[in-house]
Design a protein around this motif. Structure first.
Motif, PDB file in Angstrom:
ATOM      1  N   GLN A   1       4.360  -2.862   3.666  1.00  0.00           N
ATOM      2  CA  GLN A   1       4.597  -3.889   2.533  1.00  0.00           C
ATOM      3  C   GLN A   1       5.304  -4.899   3.531  1.00  0.00           C
ATOM      4  O   GLN A   1       6.512  -4.709   4.329  1.00  0.00           O
ATOM      5  N   PRO A   2       4.636  -5.951   3.857  1.00  0.00           N
ATOM      6  CA  PRO A   2       3.231  -6.439   3.478  1.00  0.00           C
ATOM      7  C   PRO A   2       2.275  -5.799   4.444  1.00  0.00           C
ATOM      8  O   PRO A   2       2.658  -5.529   5.514  1.00  0.00           O
ATOM      9  N   SER A   3       0.935  -5.530   3.836  1.00  0.00           N
ATOM     10  CA  SER A   3      -0.167  -5.054   4.711  1.00  0.00           C
ATOM     11  C   SER A   3      -0.785  -6.107   5.314  1.00  0.00           C
ATOM     12  O   SER A   3      -0.841  -7.333   5.097  1.00  0.00           O
ATOM     13  N   GLU A   4      -1.387  -5.734   6.652  1.00  0.00           N
ATOM     14  CA  GLU A   4      -1.782  -6.690   7.388  1.00  0.00           C
ATOM     15  C   GLU A   4      -3.443  -6.207   7.951  1.00  0.00           C
ATOM     16  O   GLU A   4      -3.540  -4.800   7.872  1.00  0.00           O
ATOM     17  N   PRO A   5      -4.191  -7.018   8.000  1.00  0.00           N
ATOM     18  CA  PRO A   5      -5.409  -6.543   8.552  1.00  0.00           C
ATOM     19  C   PRO A   5      -5.189  -5.348   9.757  1.00  0.00           C
ATOM     20  O   PRO A   5      -6.274  -4.648  10.008  1.00  0.00           O
TER      21      PRO A   5
ATOM     22  N   LYS B   1       8.931  -0.723  11.934  1.00  0.00           N
ATOM     23  CA  LYS B   1      10.247  -0.668  11.203  1.00  0.00           C
ATOM     24  C   LYS B   1      10.005  -1.719   9.972  1.00  0.00           C
ATOM     25  O   LYS B   1      10.491  -1.683   8.894  1.00  0.00           O
ATOM     26  N   ASP B   2       9.311  -3.039  10.483  1.00  0.00           N
ATOM     27  CA  ASP B   2       9.456  -4.111   9.573  1.00  0.00           C
ATOM     28  C   ASP B   2       8.694  -3.901   8.319  1.00  0.00           C
ATOM     29  O   ASP B   2       8.933  -4.356   7.331  1.00  0.00           O
ATOM     30  N   ARG B   3       7.978  -3.222   8.295  1.00  0.00           N
ATOM     31  CA  ARG B   3       6.724  -3.114   7.228  1.00  0.00           C
ATOM     32  C   ARG B   3       6.378  -1.786   6.835  1.00  0.00           C
ATOM     33  O   ARG B   3       6.068  -1.543   5.679  1.00  0.00           O
ATOM     34  N   PHE B   4       6.583  -0.709   7.471  1.00  0.00           N
ATOM     35  CA  PHE B   4       6.307   0.598   7.220  1.00  0.00           C
ATOM     36  C   PHE B   4       7.680   1.555   6.824  1.00  0.00           C
ATOM     37  O   PHE B   4       8.643   1.285   7.269  1.00  0.00           O
ATOM     38  N   SER B   5       7.389   2.160   5.746  1.00  0.00           N
ATOM     39  CA  SER B   5       8.687   3.077   5.477  1.00  0.00           C
ATOM     40  C   SER B   5       7.837   4.574   5.153  1.00  0.00           C
ATOM     41  O   SER B   5       6.774   4.504   4.533  1.00  0.00           O
ATOM     42  N   ALA B   6       8.563   5.647   5.249  1.00  0.00           N
ATOM     43  CA  ALA B   6       8.031   6.741   5.036  1.00  0.00           C
ATOM     44  C   ALA B   6       9.376   7.655   4.307  1.00  0.00           C
ATOM     45  O   ALA B   6      10.201   7.565   4.859  1.00  0.00           O
ATOM     46  N   GLU B   7       9.116   8.479   3.095  1.00  0.00           N
ATOM     47  CA  GLU B   7      10.068   9.200   2.451  1.00  0.00           C
ATOM     48  C   GLU B   7       9.427  10.541   2.002  1.00  0.00           C
ATOM     49  O   GLU B   7       8.273  10.535   1.999  1.00  0.00           O
TER      50      GLU B   7
ATOM     51  N   VAL C   1       0.797  -1.188   0.007  1.00  0.00           N
ATOM     52  CA  VAL C   1      -0.035   0.034   0.136  1.00  0.00           C
ATOM     53  C   VAL C   1       0.771   1.248   0.065  1.00  0.00           C
ATOM     54  O   VAL C   1       1.826   1.173   0.822  1.00  0.00           O
ATOM     55  N   THR C   2       0.628   2.086  -0.859  1.00  0.00           N
ATOM     56  CA  THR C   2       1.347   3.523  -0.909  1.00  0.00           C
ATOM     57  C   THR C   2       0.277   4.615  -0.774  1.00  0.00           C
ATOM     58  O   THR C   2      -0.820   4.544  -1.488  1.00  0.00           O
ATOM     59  N   MET C   3       0.578   5.548   0.132  1.00  0.00           N
ATOM     60  CA  MET C   3      -0.159   6.782   0.335  1.00  0.00           C
ATOM     61  C   MET C   3       0.677   8.001   0.110  1.00  0.00           C
ATOM     62  O   MET C   3       1.808   7.891   0.637  1.00  0.00           O
ATOM     63  N   ARG C   4       0.196   8.951  -0.530  1.00  0.00           N
ATOM     64  CA  ARG C   4       0.647  10.054  -0.976  1.00  0.00           C
ATOM     65  C   ARG C   4       0.130  11.287  -0.111  1.00  0.00           C
ATOM     66  O   ARG C   4      -1.021  11.304  -0.020  1.00  0.00           O
TER      67      ARG C   4
END
Lengths: 112, 117
Positions: free
Chosen positions: A80-84, A62-68, A19-22
């Motif tokens: 990545q990967p997303s979870e419920p 940190k294992d699944r989320f990243s922000a830039e 999932v990518t949010m902008r």
């Protein structure tokens, strides 16, 4: 009328998908914040940037989320990967010199 | 570490009556204090802030807040409530510059305001 914009406004995806949010901050603002809002946890700060440099991401898994911030007009939050359990409303906010933060309309994420 | 408390999950008030939404804070030094409002399915909207100066701060939509240093409170008030004021209200605090808190806001848990006819 300057405002923070966020895309997409709604996202439904399946567990395991990326999932990518902008977020486009208000022009000229030098601080950008990512928040997550859920009924159980309320409003949580995930990460924030000043002048495009990450200052604090201690609230982010940190294992699944990243922000830039590839440039001053775009901030991204990826899962990545997303979870419920990531289902929530994700808000971006921007500010100038760290005072008042102005919020975007949010991305409502549902992970099935 | 800075913190805020909103002791009431919900406040009910009749239209035309005065309203108060309570907030207390804990912060090192002189605080920067904020109130935000969130309408359903919307982002948070800035209402008002206190940084320094007059203890009574006036903001958007007729709202005001009173900073009380001795009681470490920053209660939100409005003299005459409207049905359209019904929303979720958040108090927030940040450390002043140079105290190590950075630009982060710490939000309260929110108070649901319901204004009825």
């Amino acid at each position: 009328d300057a405002r923070v914009t966020q895309t997409p406004r709604h996202k439904v995806t399946e567990m395991g998908q990326e999932v990518t949010m902008r977020c486009q901050p208000i022009l000229g603002h030098n601080t950008v914040f990512w928040y997550r809002q859920t009924m159980m946890q309320g409003l949580e700060l995930l990460a924030y940037f000043r002048n495009r440099a990450p200052l604090d991401d201690s609230g982010m898994p940190k294992d699944r989320f990243s922000a830039e911030m590839p440039d001053a007009t775009l901030a991204t939050l990826k899962i990545q990967p997303s979870e419920p359990r990531d289902s929530a409303v994700y808000f971006c906010a921007s500010g100038l010199r760290g005072e008042t933060q102005y919020f975007g309309p949010g991305t409502r994420l549902l992970v099935l | 570490a800075q913190s805020v408390a909103q002791p009431e999950d919900q406040v009910n008030v009749a239209e035309g009556n005065p309203l108060t939404v309570k907030c207390t804070y804990s912060v090192s030094g002189n605080p920067y204090l904020f109130w935000y409002v969130q309408y359903p399915n919307r982002g948070l909207q800035f209402l008002l802030k206190y940084i320094t100066g007059d203890n009574l701060v006036k903001g958007s939509y007729g709202f005001e807040a009173e900073f009380n240093k001795s009681q470490t409170s920053f209660h939100l008030k409005k003299p005459s409530a409207l049905v359209s004021d019904s929303a979720l209200y958040f108090c927030a605090v940040r450390d002043p510059p140079g105290t190590g808190g950075g630009n982060k806001l710490t939000f309260g848990t929110g108070t649901q305001l319901k204004v009825e006819l």
